[in-house]
Motif scaffolding. Structure first.
Motif, mmCIF file in Angstrom:
data_model
loop_
_atom_site.group_PDB
_atom_site.id
_atom_site.type_symbol
_atom_site.label_atom_id
_atom_site.label_comp_id
_atom_site.label_asym_id
_atom_site.label_seq_id
_atom_site.Cartn_x
_atom_site.Cartn_y
_atom_site.Cartn_z
ATOM 1 N N LEU A 198 14.830 61.776 19.390
ATOM 2 C CA LEU A 198 16.125 61.710 20.385
ATOM 3 C C LEU A 198 16.217 60.992 22.197
ATOM 4 C CD1 LEU A 198 16.970 64.500 21.893
ATOM 5 C CD2 LEU A 198 14.500 65.244 22.993
ATOM 6 N N VAL A 199 14.405 60.673 22.666
ATOM 7 C CA VAL A 199 15.033 60.032 24.122
ATOM 8 C C VAL A 199 15.144 58.289 23.111
ATOM 9 C CG1 VAL A 199 13.390 57.891 24.911
ATOM 10 C CG2 VAL A 199 12.181 60.913 24.131
ATOM 11 N N TYR A 200 14.801 57.963 21.651
ATOM 12 C CA TYR A 200 15.760 56.918 21.577
ATOM 13 C C TYR A 200 17.654 56.961 21.437
ATOM 14 C CZ TYR A 200 17.298 52.549 18.793
ATOM 15 O OH TYR A 200 17.650 51.464 18.612
ATOM 16 N N THR A 201 18.009 58.062 21.200
ATOM 17 C CA THR A 201 19.276 58.316 21.405
ATOM 18 C C THR A 201 19.900 58.792 22.593
ATOM 19 O OG1 THR A 201 18.464 59.857 19.078
ATOM 20 C CG2 THR A 201 21.201 60.434 20.804
ATOM 21 N N GLY A 202 19.200 59.069 23.732
ATOM 22 C CA GLY A 202 19.546 59.467 24.517
ATOM 23 C C GLY A 202 19.217 57.890 25.972
ATOM 24 N N TRP A 203 18.562 56.622 25.138
ATOM 25 C CA TRP A 203 18.063 55.622 24.907
ATOM 26 C C TRP A 203 19.627 54.608 24.872
ATOM 27 C CZ3 TRP A 203 16.995 52.379 28.625
ATOM 28 C CH2 TRP A 203 16.465 50.595 28.509
ATOM 29 N N ILE A 204 20.213 54.777 23.880
ATOM 30 C CA ILE A 204 21.845 54.351 22.906
ATOM 31 C C ILE A 204 23.323 54.810 23.159
ATOM 32 C CG2 ILE A 204 22.795 54.206 20.219
ATOM 33 C CD1 ILE A 204 20.648 54.156 18.845
ATOM 34 N N ALA A 205 23.125 56.529 23.809
ATOM 35 C CA ALA A 205 23.810 56.464 24.729
ATOM 36 C C ALA A 205 24.195 56.036 25.897
ATOM 37 C CB ALA A 205 23.695 58.380 25.156
ATOM 38 N N LEU A 206 23.269 55.258 26.713
ATOM 39 C CA LEU A 206 23.477 54.498 28.091
ATOM 40 C C LEU A 206 23.769 53.572 27.920
ATOM 41 C CD1 LEU A 206 20.607 55.739 30.011
ATOM 42 C CD2 LEU A 206 22.914 56.770 30.197
ATOM 43 N N HIS A 207 24.332 52.756 26.636
ATOM 44 C CA HIS A 207 24.368 51.249 25.688
ATOM 45 C C HIS A 207 25.893 51.313 25.333
ATOM 46 C CE1 HIS A 207 20.288 50.724 27.254
ATOM 47 N NE2 HIS A 207 20.297 49.774 27.522
ATOM 48 N N ARG A 208 26.606 50.310 24.833
ATOM 49 C CA ARG A 208 27.578 50.179 23.725
ATOM 50 C C ARG A 208 27.206 49.510 22.535
ATOM 51 N NH1 ARG A 208 30.407 47.154 26.995
ATOM 52 N NH2 ARG A 208 32.362 49.110 27.686
ATOM 53 N N VAL A 209 27.102 49.876 21.853
ATOM 54 C CA VAL A 209 26.085 49.650 20.202
ATOM 55 C C VAL A 209 26.769 49.931 18.990
ATOM 56 C CG1 VAL A 209 24.571 50.135 18.723
ATOM 57 C CG2 VAL A 209 24.342 50.332 21.654
ATOM 58 N N GLU A 210 27.709 48.868 18.281
ATOM 59 C CA GLU A 210 28.555 48.893 17.515
ATOM 60 C C GLU A 210 27.691 49.096 16.116
ATOM 61 O OE1 GLU A 210 31.343 49.789 17.751
ATOM 62 O OE2 GLU A 210 32.293 49.209 20.463
ATOM 63 N N MET A 211 28.059 49.741 14.531
ATOM 64 C CA MET A 211 27.513 50.146 13.802
ATOM 65 C C MET A 211 27.208 48.509 13.070
ATOM 66 S SD MET A 211 26.394 51.826 11.665
ATOM 67 C CE MET A 211 26.904 53.305 12.584
ATOM 68 N N THR A 212 28.416 47.682 13.471
ATOM 69 C CA THR A 212 28.232 46.466 12.527
ATOM 70 C C THR A 212 27.327 44.909 13.565
ATOM 71 O OG1 THR A 212 30.417 45.413 14.421
ATOM 72 C CG2 THR A 212 30.719 46.464 12.128
ATOM 73 N N GLY A 213 26.764 45.874 15.184
ATOM 74 C CA GLY A 213 26.044 44.776 15.286
ATOM 75 C C GLY A 213 24.810 45.952 16.266
ATOM 76 N N LEU A 214 23.646 46.307 15.481
ATOM 77 C CA LEU A 214 22.842 47.082 15.902
ATOM 78 C C LEU A 214 21.560 46.023 16.829
ATOM 79 C CD1 LEU A 214 21.732 49.332 12.858
ATOM 80 C CD2 LEU A 214 23.472 50.263 14.824
ATOM 81 N N ASN A 215 21.839 44.786 16.819
ATOM 82 C CA ASN A 215 20.727 44.786 17.009
ATOM 83 C C ASN A 215 21.577 44.003 18.425
ATOM 84 O OD1 ASN A 215 22.560 42.984 16.799
ATOM 85 N ND2 ASN A 215 21.186 41.172 16.092
#
Length: 332
Positions: free
Chosen positions: A62-79
């Motif tokens: 849950l916390v990590y999903t909230g952290w991802i929601a504040l970033h631009r992350v693509e499936m092709t470049g998770l890092n």
């Protein structure tokens, strides 16, 4: 005769007059400390596995999903993560497809929950009477719940097919003609609601049946002596006694309707199923999240949708709590 709850025997130190060697004294002191530590720490040790599992598989995602929601992350470049703040939330809130998914989720939830709970209440009332082979009928009622969502959705997809579907074949004999169930705005929602009702009615029936069997028989006997019919006993005795259970099933069914995924995804299948139809006519929030995260590969907005679903669930839970509080005050 008064009784007391048995408790653990406390550690009893040796009498003062007894002679102890220093080694025995140190051993007794160590045992006393270990006993006190065990007595205080054991309850926390018993409940620790739940919190460890919840933290690993519930709180951390849950916390990590909230952290991802504040970033631009693509499936092709998770890092590769780029901070965007509330940009992902702004993206979905200004997306008309998101509000279409919210509307579809709400409508399908109402169309499936209300008939489902009403039918479950009626079936539980019938099963509450003495019937022959009552265990068999209760098992039959629960059978759809034991069926996987994939199997149920695929079978009903064949039933609701526009060409050669079983339902259109039956409607043809009464002169209603063929209906394109999947591509219609309302017919597609009806089809998904039928699948949900078929799967979950038996589950709620057994919950209501268990609650009905806990109602004191004295209430029914008193109502019968006063001349109340079975229908009047159902309205005046059974329903008021089941108010907490009914509120519970409403909350559970509402949460389930917010998470509808397999039924709309497999109703048509393929690309159209993953997008909720050719015009998003049956796209739910879960399908919208799946489309953003897996089809488009934009994990940031997908995580924002997940948190938006959580916010909607909290709002619904708060509304249900207020309604339950009002009902309890009215009953008092």
């Amino acid at each position: 005769m008064a009784t007391s709850t048995p408790t653990r025997d406390a550690y009893a130190p040796p009498p003062r007059g007894s002679q102890q060697t220093p080694a025995n004294a140190r051993r007794q002191t160590w045992r006393s400390r270990l006993w006190r530590f065990d007595d205080k720490a054991s309850p926390y040790g018993y409940i620790a596995p739940f919190f460890l599992i919840f933290g690993a598989f519930g709180l951390y995602p849950l916390v990590y999903t909230g952290w991802i929601a504040l970033h631009r992350v693509e499936m092709t470049g998770l890092n590769q993560m780029e901070w965007v703040g509330w940009g992902n939330f702004d993206t979905i809130l200004h997306d008309s497809e998101f509000w279409t998914a919210v509307s579809n989720t709400f409508l399908i939830g109402v169309m499936s929950t209300v008939p489902q709970l009403l039918v479950a209440l009626g079936l539980a009332h019938l099963l509450n009477y003495k019937l022959r082979a009552s265990t068999f009928w209760r098992t039959v009622v629960l059978t759809p719940y034991a069926t996987s969502v994939a199997s149920a959705a695929l079978v009903f997809a064949l039933v609701f097919r526009a060409d050669g579907g079983l339902l259109n074949w039956a409607l043809h004999f009464v002169g209603l003609g063929d209906t394109n169930w999947v591509n219609g705005h309302w017919t597609s929602k009806i089809a998904i609601s039928v699948i949900v009702i078929w799967r979950w009615t038996g589950y709620n029936t057994l919950i209501y049946l268990a609650a009905m069997q806990a109602v004191p028989t004295d209430l029914y006997e008193a109502a019968s002596l006063d001349g109340a019919s079975r229908w009047q006993q159902f309205r005046k005795v059974t329903i008021p006694s089941l108010r907490p259970t009914i509120l519970f099933t409403i909350v559970i069914s509402t949460i389930g309707s917010m998470q509808l995924f397999g039924e709309p995804l497999l109703l048509e299948g393929g690309t159209l199923g993953a997008t909720g139809g050719n015009e998003n006519q049956y796209e739910t929030l879960s399908v919208y999240l799946y489309n953003y995260g897996w089809n488009l590969g934009h994990l940031g907005p997908a995580a924002a949708v997940a948190w938006a679903m959580l916010a909607l669930l909290l709002i619904i839970a708060a509304v249900n709590w207020l309604i339950g509080r009002f009902v309890r005050k009215s009953a008092a």
